[in-house]
Design a protein around this motif. Sequence first.
Motif, PDB file in Angstrom:
ATOM      1  N   ILE A 136       0.832  -1.214   0.000  1.00 51.86           N
ATOM      2  CA  ILE A 136       0.000   0.000   0.000  1.00 51.86           C
ATOM      3  C   ILE A 136       0.863   1.260   0.000  1.00 51.86           C
ATOM      4  N   MET A 138      -5.284   6.793   0.475  1.00 54.75           N
ATOM      5  CA  MET A 138      -4.655   5.570  -0.032  1.00 54.75           C
ATOM      6  C   MET A 138      -4.608   5.689  -1.552  1.00 54.75           C
ATOM      7  N   ARG A 175      -3.049   0.156  -3.724  1.00 57.36           N
ATOM      8  CA  ARG A 175      -3.006  -1.119  -3.004  1.00 57.36           C
ATOM      9  C   ARG A 175      -2.744  -2.200  -4.038  1.00 57.36           C
ATOM     10  N   VAL A 222       0.148   5.328   0.930  1.00 55.62           N
ATOM     11  CA  VAL A 222      -0.752   6.354   1.439  1.00 55.62           C
ATOM     12  C   VAL A 222      -0.034   7.689   1.311  1.00 55.62           C
TER      13      VAL A 222
END
Lengths: 470, 470
Positions: free
Chosen positions: A222, A300, A303, A224
Amino acid sequence: MQPNVAAAKAALAHIEQDENPATIRAKSRDFFWYSPVLKEAMDHLEADFVVNPKSEAEVIEVLRVCYAHDVPVTTRGAGTGNYGQAMPMRGGCVMHLRHMAAVKEVHPGRVICEPGILLKDLDAYCKEHSGQEIRMFSSTWATATIGGFIAGGSGGVGSVHWGSLRDLGNIIRLRVVTMEAEPRVLEFRGEELARVSHAYGTNGIITELEMPLAPAYDWVEIFVAMKDFMAATRFTDALANQDGILLKLASVYEAPAPYDYFTRVKPHIEADDTLIGLMVAPHSMDGFLTFLGRHPDARMIYRSDANDWPRTPGPVFEYGWNHTTLRALKVDPSITYLQVRYGFPEHLALIEKMRDALSPEVLQHLEAIRMEGKIAFAGLSLVKFTTKERLDEIVRMHEEAGALIFNPHRYTLEEGGRQSADQRQLDFKREADPKGLLNPGKMVSWDTPDFDYSEMYRYPAMTPKPEAAE
Amino acid sequence: MQPNVAAAKAALAHIEQDENPATIRAKSRDFFWYSPVLKEAMDHLEADFVVNPKSEAEVIEVLRVCYAHDVPVTTRGAGTGNYGQAMPMRGGCVMHLRHMAAVKEVHPGRVICEPGILLKDLDAYCKEHSGQEIRMFSSTWATATIGGFIAGGSGGVGSVHWGSLRDLGNIIRLRVVTMEAEPRVLEFRGEELARVSHAYGTNGIITELEMPLAPAYDWVEIFVAMKDFMAATRFTDALANQDGILLKLASVYEAPAPYDYFTRVKPHIEADDTLIGLMVAPHSMDGFLTFLGRHPDARMIYRSDANDWPRTPGPVFEYGWNHTTLRALKVDPSITYLQVRYGFPEHLALIEKMRDALSPEVLQHLEAIRMEGKIAFAGLSLVKFTTKERLDEIVRMHEEAGALIFNPHRYTLEEGGRQSADQRQLDFKREADPKGLLNPGKMVSWDTPDFDYSEMYRYPAMTPKPEAAE
């Protein structure tokens, strides 16, 4: 005594050696060039010959023969270290262990293997065998060996959960060969592990390892993005303190480093975005998304299991730890770095203080790790290099503020560590390497016991530079 | 409205019911009798009838029929809770979910199951399936259900690593049936989980759970004895802060409780021994033994994988958490307990302070657990009961010192928790249980919104005691 290189090389003719001069040069070098200081000091170093043993018996033979002929032996895995760990300071023999790559046993929670296996291959084997993987690895997972990681590393991806390699339980057993007239094979556990782990092969050669395993999950990787650096750091600290959310990686990259240096991420962020890199267990994603939802300032942007990026960024951990510096160096060759310890409970205040004092000359790159049970941060700060004097001043500023520096611009164990002799490693070197032939020049306390660490140590017996030799 | 019990019972005749009065009485009772206060208040409570549905469809039918006839429904698993969670305050229907015990899916890191499966059986299934087990369980693992644990518990064995059930990520999903004219089936994740987890079944009935799993190891169970209580507490705190040593349990029992109450341990210790109970992963035993070797005042008297005890002590976790109180009660019926939160970073000082003030009237029993990323302690202190007034005074002494009490001598959610309304649970009860028939009397904020918590809450509609009724 003068080394008799030719005699040793000849006596080892039955063991695989590299003869191509370009190969010998390549196999004599590690990633010391991350540091402009080490680059200047070590760029000329080269082995006289390179051996590639296939078994512990061959390792013993290399050490016996080189001992007899007073030839130094510098041992390495893939040579991905950044402290010049594997650079042959006095030439001689460089021993590659990449052919010793067998996995011997896998059990619930542990694996027994040889040192030369790639971290990637070890993980693949353990995952296929029983859904397991090693607890932690360096960001050079795809190219580095487990033996090199243990002998030259300190922690990495996974340390946010399991702490550092030096912590009790993160290495179970090491099998080690000494360099004596008749090399001995020793097995170390418990307190004895500290003798040879993170010793750069200066006092014994690891021929077998027993390491703890953790469950292998299909980690969700991920990114962010957040506009405020300290908010991003607090977000990461708070996330890593969530006991029910299983993480393998939690990194913070201060703006504009992600925009400037992470070319595949750049189209998805702006120059003022601080980036957070994460690896989250798939069954912790619900918990993570709940946590994320409590932070409306955190976006985010990626992913790995669901995204519309036209071009994959590759593994998120290959943006973290020392890959960050590598990516920066590719864009701006004047970048180097520092390794900083921001210990609990002052870590957040200390990070803010150093950033206020030094940004953007020094950009914060943080890795959340457990230290003695508490989440804190390792800093692998990106430094815009100007002069050695300024670099030393930046180091001093950190130390004066209370942020311990593991100086990656020094090639000795002590200077890259806590600036003092490790008595256990020194004592064992006296036993295991009486002639001082193992990776010479890397242990100050062996060569110059009264060194005061006021300036950079310079190994007196180091091969002189060509120009100096003229 | 008056409940029409007979009509409801008759309308549910096709669902399994218990008819034997002794069985009905047994199935109406939980472990409320740990508390002399609850014992006095609740001993007379009994269901009018007991139903044992086999499916979610039958649960829905029970709730629909009881709603129609205004009959209260108190739902339970095995009834091993100690807060009187499952005691039917106004009689009516007690619904047992033990027949709903299917495991539906197991994946890496998670399991989907029905609420009535025993924790023991769930672990056995997951271990057999893929070497996994649930992250945490109550010490009543052998007899309690997963649904009861989630609805009535807060943490337990495993919390030293994973924190508490309320922490994000420790429950993934709950499927819940409401009690309305036409019951609805809802799925809760993330923030919504807090509505119904640890709500004693007051606002919905859990019919399916998705829970995270951890690797199942053959945990080595250990007893360590030490002469000094605070040294033992510091030992346990430091051990639980060792990031590389994987633990599942770390308990401390102040002397002379182990000698007086742990009959199978007694032959191996002396009256002044403080005991430490541990579960250590087998691949962490080397690390643990190294840690132990640094503490010459700590004697390992038992390890489950190698010992010469003529009689096994049984599982070490069955000495911890609420089993400690149970063992003490068996020897001395005047013993009861408190649940105390010793939060980081004051935990050690606070424990010492309370012990200095109250030992031996109150003996320390501590469980190391992670709270917001830090190791701290839950106290399940053993209290020599004299009067309710003195017990209240002991509670007050803790609170004044800063040690939060989850009072196990109270039957409401609020009094056993943080002494204040949980708005999310209350709001959801308004939606899901408009007639207030689910486990009545357990949520103060529903029945008496302006209650000030200055003294024990007494549910006005509770079935009166026989003598009072005369």
